[in-house]
Write a protein that holds these residues in place. Sequence first.
Motif, PDB file in Angstrom:
ATOM      1  N   GLY A  24       0.853  -1.043  -0.480  1.00  0.00           N
ATOM      2  CA  GLY A  24      -0.162   0.070   0.053  1.00  0.00           C
ATOM      3  C   GLY A  24       0.877   1.302  -0.014  1.00  0.00           C
ATOM      4  N   MET A  25       0.148   2.105   0.131  1.00  0.00           N
ATOM      5  CA  MET A  25       1.108   3.369  -0.955  1.00  0.00           C
ATOM      6  C   MET A  25       1.833   4.423   0.968  1.00  0.00           C
ATOM      7  SD  MET A  25       0.899   7.136   0.520  1.00  0.00           S
ATOM      8  CE  MET A  25      -1.162   7.915   0.775  1.00  0.00           C
ATOM      9  N   VAL A  26       1.353   3.457   2.282  1.00  0.00           N
ATOM     10  CA  VAL A  26       2.153   4.200   3.342  1.00  0.00           C
ATOM     11  C   VAL A  26       2.635   3.361   4.054  1.00  0.00           C
ATOM     12  CG1 VAL A  26       1.467   4.566   5.492  1.00  0.00           C
ATOM     13  CG2 VAL A  26      -0.354   5.580   4.399  1.00  0.00           C
ATOM     14  N   GLY A  27       3.054   2.036   3.377  1.00  0.00           N
ATOM     15  CA  GLY A  27       3.562   0.711   3.560  1.00  0.00           C
ATOM     16  C   GLY A  27       5.180   1.087   3.088  1.00  0.00           C
ATOM     17  N   ARG A  28       4.589   1.507   2.144  1.00  0.00           N
ATOM     18  CA  ARG A  28       5.809   1.286   0.374  1.00  0.00           C
ATOM     19  C   ARG A  28       6.574   2.602   1.160  1.00  0.00           C
ATOM     20  NH1 ARG A  28       5.584   4.480  -3.248  1.00  0.00           N
ATOM     21  NH2 ARG A  28       3.484   5.039  -3.587  1.00  0.00           N
ATOM     22  N   LYS A  29       5.691   4.064   1.232  1.00  0.00           N
ATOM     23  CA  LYS A  29       6.758   5.131   1.777  1.00  0.00           C
ATOM     24  C   LYS A  29       7.616   5.402   2.929  1.00  0.00           C
ATOM     25  CE  LYS A  29       4.335   8.720  -0.665  1.00  0.00           C
ATOM     26  NZ  LYS A  29       5.527   8.984  -1.092  1.00  0.00           N
ATOM     27  N   PHE A  30       6.721   4.252   4.189  1.00  0.00           N
ATOM     28  CA  PHE A  30       7.568   4.299   5.487  1.00  0.00           C
ATOM     29  C   PHE A  30       8.861   3.286   5.090  1.00  0.00           C
ATOM     30  CE2 PHE A  30       7.518   1.220   9.219  1.00  0.00           C
ATOM     31  CZ  PHE A  30       8.599   2.907  10.110  1.00  0.00           C
ATOM     32  N   ALA A  31       8.319   2.201   4.249  1.00  0.00           N
ATOM     33  CA  ALA A  31       9.995   0.813   4.309  1.00  0.00           C
ATOM     34  C   ALA A  31      11.287   1.801   3.083  1.00  0.00           C
ATOM     35  CB  ALA A  31       9.395  -0.021   2.849  1.00  0.00           C
ATOM     36  N   GLU A  32      10.299   2.529   2.777  1.00  0.00           N
ATOM     37  CA  GLU A  32      11.619   3.915   1.889  1.00  0.00           C
ATOM     38  C   GLU A  32      11.854   4.480   3.021  1.00  0.00           C
ATOM     39  OE1 GLU A  32       8.799   3.575  -2.084  1.00  0.00           O
ATOM     40  OE2 GLU A  32       9.348   5.515  -1.375  1.00  0.00           O
ATOM     41  N   SER A  33      11.478   5.178   3.638  1.00  0.00           N
ATOM     42  CA  SER A  33      11.793   6.238   4.138  1.00  0.00           C
ATOM     43  C   SER A  33      12.431   4.707   5.662  1.00  0.00           C
ATOM     44  CB  SER A  33      10.469   6.667   5.637  1.00  0.00           C
ATOM     45  OG  SER A  33      11.232   7.299   6.836  1.00  0.00           O
ATOM     46  N   LEU A  34      12.536   4.113   6.370  1.00  0.00           N
ATOM     47  CA  LEU A  34      14.170   3.364   6.832  1.00  0.00           C
ATOM     48  C   LEU A  34      14.716   2.596   5.844  1.00  0.00           C
ATOM     49  CD1 LEU A  34      10.833   0.760   8.246  1.00  0.00           C
ATOM     50  CD2 LEU A  34      11.847   2.636   9.277  1.00  0.00           C
ATOM     51  N   ALA A  35      14.269   2.886   4.538  1.00  0.00           N
ATOM     52  CA  ALA A  35      15.879   2.326   3.635  1.00  0.00           C
ATOM     53  C   ALA A  35      16.626   3.600   4.022  1.00  0.00           C
ATOM     54  CB  ALA A  35      15.055   2.214   2.306  1.00  0.00           C
ATOM     55  N   ALA A  36      15.583   4.787   3.478  1.00  0.00           N
ATOM     56  CA  ALA A  36      16.740   5.909   3.395  1.00  0.00           C
ATOM     57  C   ALA A  36      17.374   6.584   4.942  1.00  0.00           C
ATOM     58  CB  ALA A  36      16.337   6.774   2.778  1.00  0.00           C
ATOM     59  N   ALA A  37      16.879   6.227   6.256  1.00  0.00           N
ATOM     60  CA  ALA A  37      17.074   6.506   7.422  1.00  0.00           C
ATOM     61  C   ALA A  37      16.273   5.273   8.404  1.00  0.00           C
ATOM     62  CB  ALA A  37      16.325   8.048   7.494  1.00  0.00           C
ATOM     63  N   PRO A  38      17.348   4.757   8.671  1.00  0.00           N
ATOM     64  CA  PRO A  38      17.086   3.774   9.505  1.00  0.00           C
ATOM     65  C   PRO A  38      16.896   4.055  10.655  1.00  0.00           C
ATOM     66  CG  PRO A  38      18.636   3.041   8.246  1.00  0.00           C
ATOM     67  CD  PRO A  38      18.830   4.215   8.159  1.00  0.00           C
ATOM     68  N   LEU A  39      16.214   3.180  11.585  1.00  0.00           N
ATOM     69  CA  LEU A  39      15.793   3.896  12.864  1.00  0.00           C
ATOM     70  C   LEU A  39      16.551   2.679  14.387  1.00  0.00           C
ATOM     71  CD1 LEU A  39      11.694   3.619  12.613  1.00  0.00           C
ATOM     72  CD2 LEU A  39      13.571   5.828  13.196  1.00  0.00           C
ATOM     73  N   GLY A  40      16.450   2.988  15.222  1.00  0.00           N
ATOM     74  CA  GLY A  40      17.470   1.937  16.680  1.00  0.00           C
ATOM     75  C   GLY A  40      18.403   1.507  15.757  1.00  0.00           C
ATOM     76  N   ASP A  41      18.615   0.760  16.420  1.00  0.00           N
ATOM     77  CA  ASP A  41      19.695  -0.139  17.402  1.00  0.00           C
ATOM     78  C   ASP A  41      20.366  -1.571  15.357  1.00  0.00           C
ATOM     79  OD1 ASP A  41      20.397   1.497  18.521  1.00  0.00           O
ATOM     80  OD2 ASP A  41      20.136  -0.364  20.382  1.00  0.00           O
ATOM     81  N   GLY A  42      21.259  -1.275  14.867  1.00  0.00           N
ATOM     82  CA  GLY A  42      22.085  -2.647  14.574  1.00  0.00           C
ATOM     83  C   GLY A  42      21.284  -2.192  12.537  1.00  0.00           C
ATOM     84  N   ALA A  43      21.988  -2.872  11.637  1.00  0.00           N
ATOM     85  CA  ALA A  43      21.531  -2.887  10.555  1.00  0.00           C
ATOM     86  C   ALA A  43      20.272  -2.838  10.038  1.00  0.00           C
ATOM     87  CB  ALA A  43      22.178  -4.089  10.173  1.00  0.00           C
ATOM     88  N   LEU A  44      19.281  -2.359   9.369  1.00  0.00           N
ATOM     89  CA  LEU A  44      17.884  -2.537   8.933  1.00  0.00           C
ATOM     90  C   LEU A  44      17.804  -3.506   8.520  1.00  0.00           C
ATOM     91  CD1 LEU A  44      14.950  -1.263   8.721  1.00  0.00           C
ATOM     92  CD2 LEU A  44      15.830  -0.344   7.013  1.00  0.00           C
ATOM     93  N   ARG A  45      16.666  -4.603   8.432  1.00  0.00           N
ATOM     94  CA  ARG A  45      16.136  -5.145   7.918  1.00  0.00           C
ATOM     95  C   ARG A  45      14.689  -5.556   7.491  1.00  0.00           C
ATOM     96  NH1 ARG A  45      15.996 -12.056  10.420  1.00  0.00           N
ATOM     97  NH2 ARG A  45      14.584 -12.857   8.166  1.00  0.00           N
ATOM     98  N   LEU A  46      14.790  -5.468   6.430  1.00  0.00           N
ATOM     99  CA  LEU A  46      12.513  -5.660   6.505  1.00  0.00           C
ATOM    100  C   LEU A  46      12.319  -6.845   5.795  1.00  0.00           C
ATOM    101  CD1 LEU A  46      13.383  -2.237   4.419  1.00  0.00           C
ATOM    102  CD2 LEU A  46      12.707  -2.538   5.794  1.00  0.00           C
ATOM    103  N   SER A  47      11.628  -6.950   6.297  1.00  0.00           N
ATOM    104  CA  SER A  47      10.146  -7.882   5.770  1.00  0.00           C
ATOM    105  C   SER A  47       8.805  -7.556   5.491  1.00  0.00           C
ATOM    106  CB  SER A  47      10.375  -8.935   7.226  1.00  0.00           C
ATOM    107  OG  SER A  47      11.202  -9.826   7.516  1.00  0.00           O
TER     108      SER A  47
END
Lengths: 326, 326
Positions: free
Chosen positions: B10-33
């Motif tokens: 969906g639109m919000v889910g896709r944009k949120f994933a893109e946002s995390l990829a551009a600027a990860p949150l929290g500790d360690g490497a970002l992993r996305l499911s």
Amino acid sequence: MHVLILGAAGMVGRKFAESLAAAPLGDGALRLSLVDVVEPVAPAGFDGVAETLAVDLSAPGEAERVLAGRPDLVVHLAAVVSGEAEADLEKGYRVNLDGTRALFDAIRLRHDRDGWTPRVIFASSNAVVGGDFPDVIPEDYILTPQTSYGTQKVMGELLLADYSRKGFFGGIGLRLPTICVRPGKPNRAASGFFSGIIREPLVGQEAVLPVPDDTRHWMTSPRSAVGFLRHAATLELSRLGTRPNLSMPALSVTVAEQIAALEVVAGNRATALIRREPDPAIARIVAGWARAFDASRALSLGFTAETSFEQIIRAHIEDELGGRVG
Amino acid sequence: MHVLILGAAGMVGRKFAESLAAAPLGDGALRLSLVDVVEPVAPAGFDGVAETLAVDLSAPGEAERVLAGRPDLVVHLAAVVSGEAEADLEKGYRVNLDGTRALFDAIRLRHDRDGWTPRVIFASSNAVVGGDFPDVIPEDYILTPQTSYGTQKVMGELLLADYSRKGFFGGIGLRLPTICVRPGKPNRAASGFFSGIIREPLVGQEAVLPVPDDTRHWMTSPRSAVGFLRHAATLELSRLGTRPNLSMPALSVTVAEQIAALEVVAGNRATALIRREPDPAIARIVAGWARAFDASRALSLGFTAETSFEQIIRAHIEDELGGRVG
């Protein structure tokens, strides 16, 4: 009128069935279908048609089975109670949510097939509120229950409202107050003492009071609870507008006021039998309960309840003790 | 941080994933499911671990499957939308209620086995209110939705609150406003024109306005919606107290104010492309929607949104049009 009562082995269900047997509602001969997880007993002396069934509503096909007679009125009182729903999460959701949904869905599917549109009365509870709330809970106040039982009751209210809005049945939900004086033996429910401190002294037995005298709670008699169901059975449902769930009227009283009323009705001899034995655990649970609701919608729709605790005690004496204090 | 996004196509889910990829949150490497009913696409250029899955959450065993990687954060955006949930009752309840419950129950059972306690962000909606409500809906206002979708969203909120209270996960529910300007093609959603009258004129195309200019609604940008999710991902949850579901901040604007802002940003040439074509059916639906919420709880917890419609238009131009009006 054909009335199906789910939860008919419980105190309110049994008294409602007895009330119908004594004074039927609506047109035609009264027919009763009485259902519970244990087989209910038909009202003594009732000479109409009464069927009694032991059923687990959440089991596949069971909701369809209890609805087979196409009752005019479905009264859904069946529930796992608060303490058990909190201790056994899966059982609480299975009975209180899945059971209710199975019932409503079975009605919906039958409605879609043949247009049958019964009235459905759903017993909700004052446990739908929780967390922060004012002394008197407004009609418009958000429902943020702090128990699984309360959560399941709000979900039932929501489903009732949605299915009623869709026209699958004519639904009305009643948020029942704590019932007092509850007849029968003392039990271990945290709210049990509200009844115990009246019921036991009236028959010469001691009762334990685990909370401070200034504890305030929201109560009505079994007689009023039956009255709510009777009124909900015939009320013009279009008057509910977009909100079919209603806070029932009741009495907001303190324990001190309960005891003062007991003294007026049964004297010092009765009140002397109340033994104060503070229990911080019970006091903490009770402190999280609603103390009063604004019930002006229900009152304006004609629901009525006692306006003094003396009336509640006298109702108990008349209905349970043959009118005598002994 | 391992983030599972349900509804990632969906639109919000896709944009949120893109946002995390551009600027990860929290500790360690970002992993996305990334999970949805159709297989989502991983953010362009993301060089971390991203798995994408097509899953029907309400099907047996599927919730367990998507949780197998024990994510730190579960973002549940998946839902059948309002119009479809209203038209197809069974699908709406199956996806929006059963799917949510299957997810929460799978987390609960795993929590019970091995103590895993992820954070869960649940996307609720301003559709949780309905029927009678004031111009600005108070934080404490009762939720009486008048759609099946809204009903299912309140049920999700309740389940989230109950399971969070029980400690199965750390839950936070966000009542999302209408997202405007929604990128992409015009669609047939009743709310579509709120975006269409801005999006189309900005690219030199005509847009239809089916409601009066004084129609007021509650909106925020896709950028703010992503910001809500980012903030909810790291907020200290104990600050939510007994109410983990929050009305998100947004802007209460009229269509006239939207058009005035468009004129400031893009001139008469743009606003001249709005064609007024009253549609009483759409006007009636929109009239039943909330016009504003009191979002002071969310604001005090640090959630932020645009405070003028010009900001919303400029966010769209920056994020979707490469900063140019054409």
